[in-house]
Enzyme design. Structure first.
Site, PDB file in Angstrom:
ATOM      1  N   GLU A  45       9.271  -3.936  10.375  1.00 17.46           N
ATOM      2  CA  GLU A  45       9.693  -2.660   9.778  1.00 17.46           C
ATOM      3  C   GLU A  45      10.270  -1.731  10.844  1.00 17.46           C
ATOM      4  O   GLU A  45       9.621  -1.484  11.889  1.00 17.46           O
ATOM      5  CB  GLU A  45       8.489  -1.986   9.083  1.00 17.46           C
TER       6      GLU A  45
ATOM      7  N   ASP B  29       0.846  -1.200   0.000  1.00 16.02           N
ATOM      8  CA  ASP B  29       0.000   0.000   0.000  1.00 16.02           C
ATOM      9  C   ASP B  29       0.886   1.256   0.000  1.00 16.02           C
ATOM     10  O   ASP B  29       0.387   2.379  -0.068  1.00 16.02           O
ATOM     11  CB  ASP B  29      -1.028  -0.003   1.142  1.00 16.02           C
TER      12      ASP B  29
HETATM   13  O1  KIV Z   1       3.540  -1.023   1.604  1.00 17.49           O
HETATM   14  C1  KIV Z   1       4.712  -1.392   1.535  1.00 17.49           C
HETATM   15  O2  KIV Z   1       5.424  -1.164   0.568  1.00 17.49           O
HETATM   16  C2  KIV Z   1       5.253  -2.135   2.670  1.00 17.49           C
HETATM   17  C3  KIV Z   1       6.736  -2.313   2.692  1.00 17.49           C
HETATM   18  C4  KIV Z   1       7.381  -1.054   3.092  1.00 17.49           C
HETATM   19  C5  KIV Z   1       7.139  -3.445   3.517  1.00 17.49           C
HETATM   20  O3  KIV Z   1       4.537  -2.528   3.536  1.00 17.49           O
END
Ligand code: KIV
Length: 275
Positions: free
Chosen positions: A193, A56
């Site tokens: 993260e 997202d």
């Molecule tokens: O939405 C995204 O790209 C993510 C990554 C940063 C892991 O969740």
């Protein structure tokens, strides 16, 4: 333009959850990237990426929003369908956007749409112990799930911004408990993260499912970065964990190959990318 048949290559069988578990057991690093369209998907596949996430983050890097909160399920399905056309080997994961998994029934209905309409093979959702019931329900319906812990971008308005999580002992202990709970509820992958290296290491050692990190140190079973950060397309200041792999390469495929090689060899992330 890019069909599954053109990309089919028996020497490179498609990655699935068992492949990821075996990679963890063998200590082979899982190289992952986000992706949002079919053309880049074909390059990401050709570079040797194992897992592709239609994140997202598309709300930020494609649509220009400040956060991922405005993303809708329709947006993720649209981009996931496009990405699925360009991929053969990598395992395709799709994000469940903000407020699309507030009840078991809503989560199931939306996960099914991501899989049937978007072509996703695994869904990712953010949250700790509070999501265990949802994870268990999805897993009980044989849906592969990734649980996203640490910095949770969908919650930044509640948690106070894009900050490193789990620095204090109590928060670190809570994250360790949450990770175990989500694994026991049926999560097949845990994504961490922006957390301290030592915490990323401990959680990775404690779990039997693969752990993929972004800003979580070098000891996780794999790494993921936003494609446009790797290719140095994202404007403005980058998070500490980002490395520009386009530098020194004159085409995107070479840059992506050097990212995959750096993850596989352990050269990325280096100390300067860690917390
Ligand atoms: O939405 C995204 O790209 C993510 C990554 C940063 C892991 O969740």
């Amino acid at each position: 333009m890019y069909t599954q048949l053109q990309l089919r290559d028996s020497a490179r069988p498609p990655v699935n959850v068992s492949t990821l578990r075996q990679m963890k057991e063998k200590g082979e690093k899982i190289a992952s990237l986000t992706c949002y369209d079919a053309s880049y998907a074909a390059l990401v596949d050709a570079a040797g990426t194992d897992v592709v996430l239609v994140g997202d983050s598309l709300g930020m890097v494609i649509q220009g929003h400040d956060t991922t909160v405005p993303d809708t399920l329709e947006h993720v399905i649209y981009h996931c369908r496009a990405v699925s056309k360009g991929l053969f080997r990598p395992f395709l994961m799709a994000d469940m956007p903000f407020m699309t998994y507030t009840s078991r029934e809503q989560a199931l209905q939306n996960a099914v749409r991501l899989m049937q309409e978007g072509g996703a093979k695994m869904v990712k959702l953010e949250g700790g112990a509070g999501q265990a019931e949802i994870v268990e329900f999805l897993a009980g319906h044989d849906i592969a799930v990734c649980a996203h812990l640490g910095l949770r971008p969908q919650s930044v308005h509640k948690t106070g911004g894009f900050r490193v999580q789990g620095r204090e002992e109590a928060a670190a202990e809570q994250m360790k408990r949450d990770a175990k709970l989500l694994q026991d509820a049926g999560a097949d992958v845990v994504l961490l993260e922006c957390i301290p290296t030592a915490l990323g290491h401990e959680i990775t050692q404690e779990l039997h499912v693969p752990v993929i990190g972004i800003g979580a140190g070098p000891h996780t079973d794999g790494q993921i970065l936003v494609l446009y950060d790797v290719l140095d397309i994202t404007p403005g200041r980058k998070p500490r964990f980002v490395q520009n792999f386009q530098q020194g390469h004159d085409n995107p495929l070479a840059a992506l190959q050097s990212y995959v090689e750096a993850v596989k060899s352990g050269a990325y992330p280096a100390a300067e990318h860690c917390f």
